[in-house]
Scaffold this motif. Sequence first.
Motif, short mmCIF file in Angstrom:
data_model
loop_
_atom_site.label_atom_id
_atom_site.label_comp_id
_atom_site.label_asym_id
_atom_site.label_seq_id
_atom_site.Cartn_x
_atom_site.Cartn_y
_atom_site.Cartn_z
N ASP A 160 0.83 -1.06 -0.36
CA ASP A 160 -0.05 -0.06 -0.26
C ASP A 160 0.98 0.89 0.00
O ASP A 160 0.55 2.05 1.18
CB ASP A 160 -0.73 0.03 1.56
CG ASP A 160 -2.19 0.82 1.21
OD1 ASP A 160 -2.63 1.74 -0.20
OD2 ASP A 160 -2.37 1.22 2.12
N LEU A 161 2.05 1.65 -1.00
CA LEU A 161 2.71 2.63 -1.36
C LEU A 161 2.06 3.46 -2.18
O LEU A 161 1.39 3.16 -3.14
CB LEU A 161 4.00 1.82 -1.08
CG LEU A 161 4.83 1.16 -0.88
CD1 LEU A 161 6.34 0.49 -0.72
CD2 LEU A 161 5.22 1.42 1.22
N GLY A 162 2.09 4.95 -2.01
CA GLY A 162 2.18 5.71 -2.79
C GLY A 162 3.32 6.02 -4.01
O GLY A 162 3.80 4.99 -3.83
N PRO A 163 2.26 6.49 -4.82
CA PRO A 163 3.35 5.89 -6.09
C PRO A 163 4.09 6.77 -6.52
O PRO A 163 5.22 6.55 -7.33
CB PRO A 163 2.10 7.35 -7.33
CG PRO A 163 1.30 8.36 -6.05
CD PRO A 163 1.01 7.02 -5.02
N ASP A 164 4.10 7.88 -5.03
CA ASP A 164 5.87 8.37 -5.40
C ASP A 164 7.34 7.15 -4.59
O ASP A 164 8.11 7.81 -4.44
CB ASP A 164 5.78 9.49 -4.33
CG ASP A 164 5.15 10.69 -5.58
OD1 ASP A 164 4.58 10.53 -6.50
OD2 ASP A 164 4.43 11.85 -4.33
N THR A 165 6.87 6.96 -3.62
CA THR A 165 7.93 6.11 -2.74
C THR A 165 8.36 5.31 -4.31
O THR A 165 7.44 4.13 -5.04
CB THR A 165 7.16 4.77 -2.15
OG1 THR A 165 7.20 5.61 -1.34
CG2 THR A 165 8.45 4.35 -1.42
N PRO A 166 9.65 5.45 -4.83
CA PRO A 166 10.38 4.72 -5.36
C PRO A 166 10.35 2.78 -4.85
O PRO A 166 10.50 2.92 -3.84
CB PRO A 166 12.09 5.15 -5.71
CG PRO A 166 11.52 6.18 -4.43
CD PRO A 166 10.91 6.44 -3.97
N ILE A 167 10.74 2.62 -5.81
CA ILE A 167 10.69 0.54 -5.69
C ILE A 167 12.22 0.15 -6.64
O ILE A 167 11.54 0.72 -7.84
CB ILE A 167 9.38 0.08 -5.84
CG1 ILE A 167 8.57 0.29 -4.70
CG2 ILE A 167 9.51 -1.77 -5.26
CD1 ILE A 167 6.64 -0.06 -4.53
N ALA A 168 12.63 -0.18 -5.78
CA ALA A 168 13.81 -1.25 -6.59
C ALA A 168 13.99 -2.73 -6.40
O ALA A 168 14.33 -2.99 -5.58
CB ALA A 168 14.80 -0.09 -6.88
N LEU A 169 13.99 -3.57 -7.47
CA LEU A 169 14.34 -4.72 -7.15
C LEU A 169 16.05 -5.08 -7.17
O LEU A 169 16.75 -4.20 -8.04
CB LEU A 169 13.86 -5.81 -8.37
CG LEU A 169 12.33 -5.69 -8.49
CD1 LEU A 169 12.49 -6.33 -10.11
CD2 LEU A 169 11.43 -5.72 -7.70
N CYS A 170 16.49 -5.64 -6.40
CA CYS A 170 18.08 -5.77 -6.02
C CYS A 170 18.83 -7.46 -5.79
O CYS A 170 17.64 -7.49 -4.77
CB CYS A 170 18.26 -4.91 -4.77
SG CYS A 170 18.03 -5.25 -3.53
#
Length: 207
Positions: A160-170
Amino acid sequence: MVFAHSELRDRDPVSITAVKILIAGGFGVGKTTLVSTISEVVPLRTEEVISELSIGVDDLSGVESKTTTTVAFDFGRITLTPQCVLYLFGTPGQDRFWFLWDELSRGSLGAVVLVDTRRLGDSFAAVDYFESRRIPFALAVNCFDAAARYSVEEVRAALDLGPDTPIALCDARHRESVKNVLLTLMEYVLARANRLVEMRPGHLSGG
Ligand SMILES: Nc1nc2c(ncn2[C@@H]2O[C@H](COP(=O)(O)OP(=O)(O)OP(=O)(O)O)[C@@H](O)[C@H]2O)c(=O)[nH]1
Ligand SMILES: [Mg+2]
């Protein structure tokens, strides 16, 4: 680019920005691994052998081979650009060390919340922690070999994260991958800081 100590000393101190960043997340998601992978100095670790007290308390599913846990913090340093040196503080993951988080987060400019999709529920507390304190964070999904793969948008929805929060696969074991996570976080932190400056009364845009 890595500077030797003498080179750092000789530089104009004003031109170097030291930034404190937290590497946080639930138990056994790979925080210590991430700090060790990227640090240009010998990382400081505070690992202790996982004792029998852990049985039934800490969820070791997926990381059954894990024999130690962080009991205070990890510390590492990485010169991201000649002007930007990150000081990384890895938090302990076990719930009983939560009291250390307030101390560790003091003065931090941002955080990486590292997650393991097999135990996503363990990440809620860390996400809440930074959201409630308005500390900007990027989410990094540590893609363990045995874990199912999910898209960034699936993870965003699940947490439930907002659209601005960056998400990276690592992959916390790979330097370039970790560097990408840190650059993603810093871009977000800087963009957010610029937006806040622009919102200040009296700010003149367009020079
Ligand atoms: N396959 C795989 N294993 C990893 C990865 N990152 C860490 N590990 C392994 O997963 C285990 C957990 O790593 P740690 O770095 O100790 O995790 P942590 O989040 O610091 O754990 P705590 O401090 O106990 O909360 C270790 O056995 C690592 O070798 C990864 O990206 N892929
Ligand atoms: Mg650790």
